[in-house]
Design a protein around this motif. Structure first.
Motif, mmCIF file in Angstrom:
data_model
loop_
_atom_site.group_PDB
_atom_site.id
_atom_site.type_symbol
_atom_site.label_atom_id
_atom_site.label_comp_id
_atom_site.label_asym_id
_atom_site.label_seq_id
_atom_site.Cartn_x
_atom_site.Cartn_y
_atom_site.Cartn_z
ATOM 1 N N LEU A 30 49.550 36.661 43.075
ATOM 2 C CA LEU A 30 48.135 36.858 43.370
ATOM 3 C C LEU A 30 47.353 37.118 42.091
ATOM 4 C CD1 LEU A 30 48.329 39.113 46.553
ATOM 5 C CD2 LEU A 30 47.942 36.637 46.436
ATOM 6 N N THR A 31 46.092 36.597 42.070
ATOM 7 C CA THR A 31 45.193 36.837 40.946
ATOM 8 C C THR A 31 44.214 37.937 41.324
ATOM 9 O OG1 THR A 31 43.605 35.174 41.679
ATOM 10 C CG2 THR A 31 45.425 34.429 40.262
ATOM 11 N N TRP A 32 43.436 38.381 40.324
ATOM 12 C CA TRP A 32 42.497 39.459 40.619
ATOM 13 C C TRP A 32 41.394 38.990 41.575
ATOM 14 C CZ3 TRP A 32 37.275 39.472 39.763
ATOM 15 C CH2 TRP A 32 36.747 38.467 38.947
ATOM 16 N N HIS A 80 62.730 52.177 42.854
ATOM 17 C CA HIS A 80 63.578 51.257 42.099
ATOM 18 C C HIS A 80 63.789 49.945 42.862
ATOM 19 C CE1 HIS A 80 64.889 53.615 38.678
ATOM 20 N NE2 HIS A 80 65.002 54.667 39.467
ATOM 21 N N HIS A 81 63.896 48.858 42.096
ATOM 22 C CA HIS A 81 64.454 47.584 42.543
ATOM 23 C C HIS A 81 63.797 47.062 43.829
ATOM 24 C CE1 HIS A 81 67.383 44.566 41.690
ATOM 25 N NE2 HIS A 81 67.775 44.523 42.948
ATOM 26 N N ASN A 82 62.453 46.963 43.791
ATOM 27 C CA ASN A 82 61.799 46.339 44.947
ATOM 28 C C ASN A 82 61.229 44.966 44.608
ATOM 29 O OD1 ASN A 82 59.639 47.039 43.329
ATOM 30 N ND2 ASN A 82 59.137 48.856 44.549
ATOM 31 N N ASN A 83 61.275 44.569 43.312
ATOM 32 C CA ASN A 83 60.870 43.228 42.888
ATOM 33 C C ASN A 83 59.471 42.865 43.373
ATOM 34 O OD1 ASN A 83 63.315 42.615 41.520
ATOM 35 N ND2 ASN A 83 64.287 42.203 43.503
ATOM 36 N N CYS A 84 58.554 43.820 43.370
ATOM 37 C CA CYS A 84 57.188 43.575 43.837
ATOM 38 C C CYS A 84 56.191 43.912 42.736
ATOM 39 C CB CYS A 84 56.881 44.411 45.086
ATOM 40 S SG CYS A 84 57.828 43.908 46.541
ATOM 41 N N ILE A 85 55.013 43.300 42.872
ATOM 42 C CA ILE A 85 53.882 43.621 42.016
ATOM 43 C C ILE A 85 52.945 44.529 42.805
ATOM 44 C CG2 ILE A 85 51.966 42.706 40.669
ATOM 45 C CD1 ILE A 85 54.680 41.944 39.578
ATOM 46 N N TYR A 86 52.439 45.578 42.157
ATOM 47 C CA TYR A 86 51.511 46.485 42.810
ATOM 48 C C TYR A 86 50.151 46.388 42.121
ATOM 49 C CZ TYR A 86 55.450 48.606 45.243
ATOM 50 O OH TYR A 86 56.550 48.819 46.025
ATOM 51 N N TRP A 87 49.126 46.286 42.968
ATOM 52 C CA TRP A 87 47.754 46.289 42.467
ATOM 53 C C TRP A 87 47.122 47.634 42.804
ATOM 54 C CZ3 TRP A 87 45.163 42.375 39.823
ATOM 55 C CH2 TRP A 87 45.855 41.175 39.686
ATOM 56 N N GLY A 126 48.560 44.778 33.856
ATOM 57 C CA GLY A 126 47.374 43.929 33.757
ATOM 58 C C GLY A 126 46.130 44.761 34.024
ATOM 59 N N TRP A 127 45.135 44.630 33.193
ATOM 60 C CA TRP A 127 43.928 45.473 33.255
ATOM 61 C C TRP A 127 42.717 44.557 33.460
ATOM 62 C CZ3 TRP A 127 41.868 50.117 33.793
ATOM 63 C CH2 TRP A 127 40.623 50.411 33.257
ATOM 64 N N TYR A 128 41.955 44.795 34.542
ATOM 65 C CA TYR A 128 40.803 43.958 34.876
ATOM 66 C C TYR A 128 39.620 44.870 35.196
ATOM 67 C CZ TYR A 128 44.651 40.701 35.603
ATOM 68 O OH TYR A 128 45.782 39.939 35.456
ATOM 69 N N VAL A 129 38.489 44.587 34.582
ATOM 70 C CA VAL A 129 37.251 45.331 34.832
ATOM 71 C C VAL A 129 36.251 44.371 35.482
ATOM 72 C CG1 VAL A 129 35.400 46.701 33.811
ATOM 73 C CG2 VAL A 129 37.708 46.785 32.827
ATOM 74 N N VAL A 130 35.782 44.725 36.691
ATOM 75 C CA VAL A 130 34.924 43.835 37.483
ATOM 76 C C VAL A 130 33.651 44.591 37.861
ATOM 77 C CG1 VAL A 130 34.734 42.448 39.582
ATOM 78 C CG2 VAL A 130 36.938 42.623 38.377
ATOM 79 N N GLN A 131 32.536 43.889 37.710
ATOM 80 C CA GLN A 131 31.246 44.452 38.131
ATOM 81 C C GLN A 131 30.421 43.330 38.753
ATOM 82 O OE1 GLN A 131 28.710 46.069 35.075
ATOM 83 N NE2 GLN A 131 28.018 47.690 36.441
ATOM 84 N N LYS A 132 30.013 43.543 40.011
ATOM 85 C CA LYS A 132 29.240 42.543 40.757
ATOM 86 C C LYS A 132 29.965 41.199 40.769
ATOM 87 C CE LYS A 132 24.808 44.737 39.718
ATOM 88 N NZ LYS A 132 23.468 44.547 39.117
ATOM 89 N N GLU A 175 34.423 48.286 39.325
ATOM 90 C CA GLU A 175 35.763 48.253 39.918
ATOM 91 C C GLU A 175 36.788 47.970 38.818
ATOM 92 O OE1 GLU A 175 35.001 46.679 44.445
ATOM 93 O OE2 GLU A 175 35.230 45.191 42.849
ATOM 94 N N PHE A 176 37.903 48.672 38.903
ATOM 95 C CA PHE A 176 38.990 48.515 37.941
ATOM 96 C C PHE A 176 40.263 48.177 38.718
ATOM 97 C CE2 PHE A 176 35.957 51.551 36.298
ATOM 98 C CZ PHE A 176 35.707 51.071 35.012
ATOM 99 N N PHE A 177 40.928 47.121 38.281
ATOM 100 C CA PHE A 177 42.172 46.682 38.914
ATOM 101 C C PHE A 177 43.304 46.804 37.899
ATOM 102 C CE2 PHE A 177 38.834 44.590 41.278
ATOM 103 C CZ PHE A 177 39.246 44.707 42.594
#
Length: 696
Positions: free
Chosen positions: A59-61, A81-88, A116-122, A160-162
């Motif tokens: 998934l993308t931001w 441990h060991h869940n092989n997942c990405i968390y947002w 990964g660091w994402y800064v979103v506004q409007k 918003e910060f992701f």
């Protein structure tokens, strides 16, 4: 009031109120917007964070922005441990003020693999950045062991910060703190002070115990040093300092260092525990427990340098093995208390403190946060352990010293009993042998004294030297009755020839060598018409080799002579000098000039009687007032002083510098006086010969 009480009596009042509270919590949980408060220097943002689990990892931001985020569980932002997942992680911050505000978002965990660091506004992406423990250190927005992101909150706006967290199968605890700049700087400075104090204690411990090992040569100390090194490497990784300072451009190796340091420290700890407590104080099952856990740690070490998944398993195993190592060590200390309570008391107390700190770190690794105790608990435990172990090791070596003294005393008593028995049985034999040895010694001494007279009859005397060189002085001190050092002096045409010779060995064999050398000098003087010192040494070397190699006796192959030879043309005021491993010293106007001889001895190894080294002639124009010194190596090699050591050529030159202006007739006595002062009560180690010549 009556109306409210009447509504409360209705049967549907309670369900309606419960439903309203539930809707309020859901709405509040989904919004979770933090409104900026000026003056809040430090804010925990975990209660305002929302979480989205990305099982696909693709998934993308833009996609996750439109998706529904959920609330974190009761453990906060902890991912197992060991869940092989990405968390947002989604954070929403509203700035209600009319001016922009700058803050810093800190992830207070230095061991997150990828962020990964994402800064979103409007719905517009303002900033994107990739960093993490698996990437080089320069990818971090702020050069710090923790991950710190500078953020700007525009006036009267919501941002918003992701955070995209890729744990790569590691367990991750994600503390999020929003800092005002000054408070963040103060926090960093405080933490650096704690780091400096803690790692300073570790470094001092290592240096101190290296000094103890140098003094005591006990391998037990080396295993303790290895344990402290492993513990220090583990802490450097846990604090993020290994990635910052040790391996900033090698993140994979920095990640491998964490489980490797833990397992290496475990191996050293098990061996140290067994050696420190003593095999005799531990039952069989305790010794086998220490061995088994040590082998387990050793087997884990190769897996610390595999793939990311293998390293993850190694980290999990290390987080389990570290507490086990501490527990096994403490149990061993408790068991050893029965037979050696003093040593075991210090040992057990030290590791109980350490184990408490290890447990706090393990608790943190499994997501159970206890504030500052998680951060600095192990540091406090290690520091306390180091202080206690300073006393523990002192106690151990005191016990070893007492035990050694007791054994030495018992051994000495046994030796004294054996000596008394042996002395009684040998008293008669000693009396008989003493008489025989006295007679034999007298005969031997008489023979050597006769050999001394023969040697004096062959060699030149001081009178011969003074006849040719009136302004000269001789210090001739044989180590035994006869000597292996001699001088040879003669008038050859217009030149005066003087040579100082140091033959191999001393005593009787040295005396025979000196007689042989004098014979060869006489033959060359009679048969070879040359006044050149270099040619003289070449003839001497050939004849010496031919005589000793003729018998083919391997024991003679080490025979040689060191020679200093000069030819003095008094009319021309010229000295020609050549040396075989002996120098010539010349003092002029108080300044010493050294003329080195060739690096070959006369005879050398006697490996080839047909080849002879080349000796170099040196021409020296002398002046009235010059002082020349020829000497063997016996003076400089004499032992003496405090502590006992050789006099050395440097001190010999200092003595000559002090006495060279004194009248030439007194210099021999001054040389002997300085030698006696240096030698004190020690025996003479070699024959000594020094000749001083004054140019008039």
């Amino acid at each position: 009031m009556y109306c409210i009480q009447s509504y409360m009596r209705k049967p549907y009042f309670l369900p309606i109120m419960l439903l309203a509270c539930l809707l309020h919590l859901l709405v509040k949980g989904k919004s979770r917007t933090w409104v900026l408060e000026v003056g809040a220097s430090q804010v925990d943002l975990v209660p305002y964070a929302l979480v989205l689990k990305d099982s696909s990892g693709k998934l993308t931001w833009q996609q996750v922005k439109a998706m529904d985020f959920g609330l974190p569980d009761e453990r906060g932002l902890y991912f197992p441990h060991h869940n092989n997942c990405i968390y947002w992680i989604k954070l929403t911050i509203h700035n209600p003020y009319q001016v922009p505000v700058n803050r810093f978002l800190q992830i207070h965990n230095p061991t997150i693999n990828r962020i990964g660091w994402y800064v979103v506004q409007k719905d517009k992406l303002l900033e994107e950045r990739q960093t993490g423990d698996a990437l080089p250190f320069y990818t971090r927005p702020v050069q710090n062991n923790y991950f710190i992101f500078p953020i700007t909150l525009p006036a009267n706006s919501t941002t918003e910060f992701f955070l995209r967290i890729d744990t790569e199968s590691d367990a991750v605890n994600l503390p999020l703190v929003l800092w005002e700049a000054r408070s963040l700087l103060e926090s960093i400075q405080q933490e650096r002070w704690i780091f400096g104090l803690f790692y300073g204690i570790l470094l001092f411990t290592i240096v101190f115990h290296l000094f103890l090992f140098y003094k005591l040569n006990d391998t037990t100390i080396l295993y303790y040093i290895g344990y402290v090194l492993g513990l220090g490497g583990f802490m450097l990784c846990m604090d993020g300092l290994a990635a910052q300072y040790l391996l900033p451009n090698l993140p994979a190796l920095a990640n491998s260092l964490l489980p490797f340091s833990a397992s290496f420290g475990g191996v050293c700890l098990m061996i140290f525990s067994r050696k420190y407590l003593g095999r005799e104080n531990l039952p069989v099952w305790s010794r086998w427990s220490l061995l088994a856990v040590g082998l387990l740690c050793a087997l884990l070490m190769p897996f610390c340098f595999g793939s990311n998944e293998v390293i993850t398993y190694a980290i999990i195993a290390a987080s389990v093995i570290i507490p086990i190592c501490s527990i096994v060590a403490v149990v061993a200390g408790i068991v050893a208390y029965r037979t050696d309570p003093l040593r075991a008391k210090y040992f057990t107390t030290a590791f109980i403190f350490l184990m408490g700190g290890v447990v706090l770190i393990a608790i943190k690794g499994f997501g159970l946060a206890l504030g500052q105790w998680n951060e600095h608990g192990l540091k406090l435990g290690v520091a306390t352990e180091v202080v206690i172990f300073a006393f523990a090791i002192t106690v151990r070596f005191k016990q070893m010293e007492e035990r050694t003294q007791a054994l030495a005393l018992s051994h000495l008593q046994n030796l004294n009993r054996m000596k008394d028995d042996y002395n009684r049985s040998l008293q008669e034999e000693v009396a008989r042998r003493t008489a025989e040895l006295s007679t034999a010694n007298q005969k031997l001494t008489d023979s050597i004294r006769y050999a001394k007279r023969l040697q004096q009859a062959v060699l030149h005397s001081q009178a011969d030297l003074l006849q040719i060189f009136p302004n000269s002085a001789v210090l001739d001190l044989p180590r035994d009755i006869v000597s292996g050092d001699f001088f040879w002096v003669e008038n050859m045409g217009s030149k005066k020839i003087l040579s100082v010779v140091d033959c191999t060995g001393h005593g009787a064999h040295g005396a025979f060598m000196s007689i042989l050398g004098c014979r060869l000098f006489n033959e060359i003087a009679e048969q070879v018409v040359t006044e050149c010192p270099a040619e003289w040494l070449m003839h001497l070397d050939r004849r010496f080799r031919r005589i000793l190699l003729g018998d083919q006796d391997e024991e003679l192959h080490a025979a040689s002579m060191d020679v200093a030879l000069l030819a003095y043309d008094e009319a021309a005021c010229v000295v020609e000098y050549a040396g075989a491993r002996r120098p010539l010293y010349l003092f002029r106007n108080g300044i010493l000039q050294v003329y080195k001889g060739s690096p070959f001895a006369i005879g050398g190894t006697l490996s080839n009687k047909h080849s002879s080294p080349l000796f170099q002639k040196q021409r020296i124009e002398v002046q009235p007032g010059d002082i020349l010194y020829l000497f063997s190596d016996g003076y400089a090699d004499q032992f003496g002083g405090q502590p006992e050591r050789k006099l050395t050529l440097e001190r010999f030159r200092q003595i000559l510098t002090t006495i060279h202006r004194v009248d030439i007739r007194q210099q021999a006595e001054l040389l002997k006086y300085n030698l006696t002062e240096w030698q004190q009560t020690l025996p003479q180690t070699d024959d000594i010969l020094v000749i001083a010549l004054a140019i008039s």
